[in-house]
Design an enzyme around this catalytic site. Sequence first.
Site, PDB file in Angstrom:
ATOM      1  N   HIS A 118      25.938  40.677  69.465  1.00 49.34           N
ATOM      2  CA  HIS A 118      24.793  40.649  68.552  1.00 49.34           C
ATOM      3  C   HIS A 118      24.756  39.306  67.830  1.00 49.34           C
ATOM      4  CE1 HIS A 118      21.856  43.200  66.095  1.00 49.34           C
ATOM      5  NE2 HIS A 118      21.816  41.998  65.537  1.00 49.34           N
ATOM      6  N   HIS A 170      21.736  36.113  67.026  1.00 51.76           N
ATOM      7  CA  HIS A 170      20.355  35.653  67.159  1.00 51.76           C
ATOM      8  C   HIS A 170      20.306  34.139  67.362  1.00 51.76           C
ATOM      9  CE1 HIS A 170      18.209  39.398  65.943  1.00 51.76           C
ATOM     10  NE2 HIS A 170      19.361  39.651  65.337  1.00 51.76           N
ATOM     11  N   ASP A 178      17.829  32.077  66.897  1.00 54.81           N
ATOM     12  CA  ASP A 178      17.182  31.375  65.781  1.00 54.81           C
ATOM     13  C   ASP A 178      17.942  31.572  64.472  1.00 54.81           C
ATOM     14  OD1 ASP A 178      16.557  34.056  65.676  1.00 54.81           O
ATOM     15  OD2 ASP A 178      14.440  33.786  65.191  1.00 54.81           O
ATOM     16  N   GLY A 195      13.333  43.305  63.407  1.00 55.26           N
ATOM     17  CA  GLY A 195      12.384  43.177  62.313  1.00 55.26           C
ATOM     18  C   GLY A 195      12.615  44.286  61.304  1.00 55.26           C
ATOM     19  N   HIS A 250      17.766  47.433  67.143  1.00 57.24           N
ATOM     20  CA  HIS A 250      18.156  47.297  65.749  1.00 57.24           C
ATOM     21  C   HIS A 250      17.838  48.619  65.046  1.00 57.24           C
ATOM     22  CE1 HIS A 250      18.260  42.963  66.486  1.00 57.24           C
ATOM     23  NE2 HIS A 250      18.753  42.778  65.275  1.00 57.24           N
ATOM     24  N   GLU A 257      20.290  49.742  59.936  1.00 54.50           N
ATOM     25  CA  GLU A 257      20.738  48.609  59.114  1.00 54.50           C
ATOM     26  C   GLU A 257      20.162  48.758  57.712  1.00 54.50           C
ATOM     27  OE1 GLU A 257      20.632  43.701  59.062  1.00 54.50           O
ATOM     28  OE2 GLU A 257      19.220  44.801  60.313  1.00 54.50           O
ATOM     29  N   ASP A 280      25.731  38.165  64.058  1.00 57.42           N
ATOM     30  CA  ASP A 280      24.323  38.313  63.698  1.00 57.42           C
ATOM     31  C   ASP A 280      23.643  36.944  63.595  1.00 57.42           C
ATOM     32  OD1 ASP A 280      22.046  39.761  63.281  1.00 57.42           O
ATOM     33  OD2 ASP A 280      22.475  40.279  61.199  1.00 57.42           O
TER      34      ASP A 280
END
Length: 365
Positions: free
Chosen positions: A19, A21, A23, A181, A208, A211, A302
């Site tokens: 996991h 990202h 960006d 998101g 996701h 969370e 993350d």
Amino acid sequence: MAAPLTAETIRTAPKVLLHDHLDGGPRVTTVIELAEAAGYRDLPTTDPAELAAWFLGAAHSGALERYLETFGHTVAVMQTPEALARVASEAAQDLAADGVVYAEIRFAPELHVDKGLDLDTVVQSVLSGFRTGTELAAASGRTIRIGALLTAMRHAARSREIAELSVRYRDEGVVGFDIAGAEKGFPPTRHLDAFEYVRQQNAHVTIHAGEAFGLPSIWEAIQWCGADRLGHGVRTVDDIGVADDPGEPPRLGRLAAYIRDMRVPLEMCPTSNVHTGAAPSLAEHPIGLLTRLRFRVTVNTDNRLMSACTMTSEMTDLVETFGYDWPTLQWFTVNAMKSAFIGFDERLALITDVIKPGYAALMAD
């Protein structure tokens, strides 16, 4: 005697990351340079140290929505094939230098079309960057295998397109489909057609869930959308009753028991979860209880830029907080490798030939 558990020795241990990202992990100097090249003037500062501190401060606000705002800057400078390929290449190199031997890095193609790129070009550029970064890492003596996860934004309406894209490129480096998101108000069942398509194509799904929102999000992700893994899943603990008497074992509800019994992997991101308010502190993070109860726990970063973390720092912090030993770190790593979205033969080879020998050497040092 085993090697001491320090950041230096943990960095040498083979690690698996599920996991992360794209960006959320560019080098801060790269963000500044890409912003200058693109004529992007909205960065809070162009001083590398100050910008890194700004990202961390915004991420540590305790609110997921505020955390997500930081991506406006990184996404803004990742709008050309060259920028996407550079960030992807550097991600592969940085992870390899941190001892990661297998990683799945996710990104949302729909966020990188503001300057006219089409979705296919976005994916092709990132995959090209991963290949370049993997080759450069190998040239420096570090072997890493990278798989891409294509993410759809849960508040948008392009999930079916992204699902089709993930299947179209699965023989070129894409290993699965994801949605991300803000969870609240945007349940995964809004995207059932995308999940059904991916599953009908015998492809993989991670979602996701659990969370910033609770058990309903997790339940929908698993029982309606067919998630193979849960992105975060920290709120699984809401279905676990812990008695005041320490001698009495915790009681698992139906959903938590199903997750454990079916070995549904939990992509846990401790530092990020503290930053977004999903956990009050690392010491109180559900990873402690879930590890003790032997859920399929994995450790992840993350967003390496926003949370100023690496796989090494995540594992080091867990060792310092919970007293974990080398066998536990190996357990996290094998859990992740078992849960990766690549073929059984590849997973087994990495566990047998890379991960277990790597930890055996550290435990017998």
